[in-house]
Design a protein around this motif. Structure first.
Motif, PDB file in Angstrom:
ATOM      1  N   HIS A  57       0.772  -1.239  -0.204  1.00  0.00           N
ATOM      2  CA  HIS A  57      -0.032   0.176  -0.196  1.00  0.00           C
ATOM      3  C   HIS A  57       0.990   1.146  -0.073  1.00  0.00           C
ATOM      4  CE1 HIS A  57      -3.204   2.758   1.207  1.00  0.00           C
ATOM      5  NE2 HIS A  57      -3.989   2.010   0.705  1.00  0.00           N
ATOM      6  N   LYS A  58       0.173   2.387  -0.587  1.00  0.00           N
ATOM      7  CA  LYS A  58       1.010   3.624  -0.488  1.00  0.00           C
ATOM      8  C   LYS A  58       1.203   4.073   0.846  1.00  0.00           C
ATOM      9  CE  LYS A  58      -2.034   5.598  -2.805  1.00  0.00           C
ATOM     10  NZ  LYS A  58      -3.153   6.670  -3.342  1.00  0.00           N
ATOM     11  N   ASN A  59       0.709   3.711   1.729  1.00  0.00           N
ATOM     12  CA  ASN A  59       0.881   4.254   3.313  1.00  0.00           C
ATOM     13  C   ASN A  59       1.825   3.506   3.884  1.00  0.00           C
ATOM     14  OD1 ASN A  59      -1.047   6.079   3.235  1.00  0.00           O
ATOM     15  ND2 ASN A  59      -2.741   4.809   4.127  1.00  0.00           N
ATOM     16  N   THR A  60       2.205   2.325   3.179  1.00  0.00           N
ATOM     17  CA  THR A  60       3.364   1.577   3.805  1.00  0.00           C
ATOM     18  C   THR A  60       4.808   2.171   3.273  1.00  0.00           C
ATOM     19  OG1 THR A  60       2.012  -0.543   3.406  1.00  0.00           O
ATOM     20  CG2 THR A  60       4.555  -0.918   3.536  1.00  0.00           C
ATOM     21  N   VAL A  61       4.720   2.589   1.972  1.00  0.00           N
ATOM     22  CA  VAL A  61       5.959   3.264   1.420  1.00  0.00           C
ATOM     23  C   VAL A  61       6.131   4.645   2.116  1.00  0.00           C
ATOM     24  CG1 VAL A  61       7.023   4.285  -0.767  1.00  0.00           C
ATOM     25  CG2 VAL A  61       5.592   2.216  -0.757  1.00  0.00           C
ATOM     26  N   ARG A  62       5.037   5.338   2.476  1.00  0.00           N
ATOM     27  CA  ARG A  62       5.154   6.741   3.295  1.00  0.00           C
ATOM     28  C   ARG A  62       5.746   6.380   4.616  1.00  0.00           C
ATOM     29  NH1 ARG A  62      -0.362   7.959   0.737  1.00  0.00           N
ATOM     30  NH2 ARG A  62       0.222   9.244  -1.049  1.00  0.00           N
ATOM     31  N   ALA A  63       5.257   5.144   5.343  1.00  0.00           N
ATOM     32  CA  ALA A  63       5.822   4.659   6.643  1.00  0.00           C
ATOM     33  C   ALA A  63       7.451   4.489   6.440  1.00  0.00           C
ATOM     34  CB  ALA A  63       5.135   3.544   7.229  1.00  0.00           C
ATOM     35  N   TRP A  64       7.809   4.003   5.189  1.00  0.00           N
ATOM     36  CA  TRP A  64       9.267   3.519   5.051  1.00  0.00           C
ATOM     37  C   TRP A  64       9.825   4.829   5.044  1.00  0.00           C
ATOM     38  CZ3 TRP A  64       8.751  -0.428   0.695  1.00  0.00           C
ATOM     39  CH2 TRP A  64       8.462  -1.590   1.171  1.00  0.00           C
ATOM     40  N   ILE A  65       9.283   5.952   4.461  1.00  0.00           N
ATOM     41  CA  ILE A  65      10.077   7.268   4.430  1.00  0.00           C
ATOM     42  C   ILE A  65      10.168   8.012   5.905  1.00  0.00           C
ATOM     43  CG2 ILE A  65       9.703   9.678   3.641  1.00  0.00           C
ATOM     44  CD1 ILE A  65       8.216   8.478   0.956  1.00  0.00           C
ATOM     45  N   LYS A  66       8.981   7.832   6.705  1.00  0.00           N
ATOM     46  CA  LYS A  66       9.384   8.334   7.942  1.00  0.00           C
ATOM     47  C   LYS A  66      10.073   7.601   8.696  1.00  0.00           C
ATOM     48  CE  LYS A  66       4.619   9.986   8.387  1.00  0.00           C
ATOM     49  NZ  LYS A  66       3.324   9.760   9.084  1.00  0.00           N
ATOM     50  N   ASP A  67      10.628   6.328   8.702  1.00  0.00           N
ATOM     51  CA  ASP A  67      11.354   5.242   9.118  1.00  0.00           C
ATOM     52  C   ASP A  67      12.666   5.316   8.732  1.00  0.00           C
ATOM     53  OD1 ASP A  67      11.995   3.102  10.929  1.00  0.00           O
ATOM     54  OD2 ASP A  67      12.032   2.019   9.457  1.00  0.00           O
ATOM     55  N   GLY A  68      13.042   6.227   7.794  1.00  0.00           N
ATOM     56  CA  GLY A  68      14.240   6.646   7.283  1.00  0.00           C
ATOM     57  C   GLY A  68      14.820   6.282   5.637  1.00  0.00           C
ATOM     58  N   LEU A  69      13.674   5.945   5.063  1.00  0.00           N
ATOM     59  CA  LEU A  69      13.945   5.795   3.390  1.00  0.00           C
ATOM     60  C   LEU A  69      14.111   7.015   2.848  1.00  0.00           C
ATOM     61  CD1 LEU A  69      14.141   4.339   0.948  1.00  0.00           C
ATOM     62  CD2 LEU A  69      11.666   4.471   0.796  1.00  0.00           C
ATOM     63  N   ALA A  70      15.457   7.654   2.335  1.00  0.00           N
ATOM     64  CA  ALA A  70      15.812   8.776   1.785  1.00  0.00           C
ATOM     65  C   ALA A  70      15.135   8.888   0.638  1.00  0.00           C
ATOM     66  CB  ALA A  70      17.051   8.857   1.392  1.00  0.00           C
ATOM     67  N   ILE A  71      14.664  10.220   0.471  1.00  0.00           N
ATOM     68  CA  ILE A  71      13.974  10.934  -0.529  1.00  0.00           C
ATOM     69  C   ILE A  71      14.802  11.893  -1.186  1.00  0.00           C
ATOM     70  CG2 ILE A  71      11.379  10.536   0.123  1.00  0.00           C
ATOM     71  CD1 ILE A  71      11.360  13.384   1.086  1.00  0.00           C
ATOM     72  N   ASN A  72      14.458  12.162  -2.624  1.00  0.00           N
ATOM     73  CA  ASN A  72      15.417  12.920  -3.390  1.00  0.00           C
ATOM     74  C   ASN A  72      15.309  14.460  -2.758  1.00  0.00           C
ATOM     75  OD1 ASN A  72      17.270  13.007  -5.498  1.00  0.00           O
ATOM     76  ND2 ASN A  72      15.804  13.039  -7.075  1.00  0.00           N
ATOM     77  N   ASP A  73      14.124  15.006  -2.708  1.00  0.00           N
ATOM     78  CA  ASP A  73      13.939  16.311  -2.119  1.00  0.00           C
ATOM     79  C   ASP A  73      12.562  16.060  -1.345  1.00  0.00           C
ATOM     80  OD1 ASP A  73      12.419  16.486  -4.393  1.00  0.00           O
ATOM     81  OD2 ASP A  73      13.352  17.975  -5.384  1.00  0.00           O
ATOM     82  N   ASN A  74      12.146  17.410  -1.006  1.00  0.00           N
ATOM     83  CA  ASN A  74      10.848  17.799  -0.129  1.00  0.00           C
ATOM     84  C   ASN A  74       9.895  18.085  -1.017  1.00  0.00           C
ATOM     85  OD1 ASN A  74      12.058  16.399   2.122  1.00  0.00           O
ATOM     86  ND2 ASN A  74      12.556  18.640   2.923  1.00  0.00           N
TER      87      ASN A  74
END
Length: 155
Positions: free
Chosen positions: A28-45
């Motif tokens: 689910h998309k919310n799982t990916v968003r949880a990964w981002i909160k957990d420390g998955l690096a994103i390109n920019d904000n």
């Protein structure tokens, strides 16, 4: 849905949106968003959030590595407690599966569930000092008995 996403599905030279990562790993998309909160690096904000394939692969590999628990030779992994444990009172039974392999059967000291560890027969000597291992006794064959049963046909 896979329990553990295969990190090799992510191409390291590609950027992904949250929706593309969700489709790629069937989560689910919310799982990916949880990964981002957990420390998955994103390109920019900026929107849409872009995730580099190399950072996605690295994050999933690190997450999988952190979930592994290495047992010492005298420890057995308890599935209920999800940690390696020494059996209760350091007592285990050895059950031979075939000539070269067997398993140790013990009781978890915390949750009292059965814990198992499969090993080769030559590994028993390495852990014998730490654990009290009960080996099965061979049953006496009726032909080798000095006092056969009364209803047997053997002389």
């Amino acid at each position: 849905m896979a329990k553990r996403p295969n990190s090799n599905l992510a191409k390291i030279h590609r950027s992904y949106t949250v929706e593309e990562v969700a489709d790629l790993f069937s989560v689910h998309k919310n799982t990916v968003r949880a990964w981002i909160k957990d420390g998955l690096a994103i390109n920019d904000n900026k929107r849409p959030l872009l995730i580099l394939g190399s950072s996605l692969r690295g994050y999933l590999q690190a997450k999988r590595a952190s979930n592994k628990h290495k047992c010492l030779p005298h420890e057995i992994y308890c599935l209920r407690c999800k940690t390696p444990k020494c059996p209760a009172e350091n007592m285990v039974d050895y059950e031979a599966i075939n000539a070269s392999n067997g398993r140790l059967i013990g009781i978890c000291p915390c949750c009292n569930s059965i814990i198992n560890k499969y090993l080769r027969g030559d590994q028993i000597e390495h852990i014998r000092g730490k654990l009290d291992i009960t080996l099965p006794k061979a049953l006496k064959h009726i032909n080798e008995s000095s006092k056969p049963l009364l209803n047997s046909d053997f002389k």
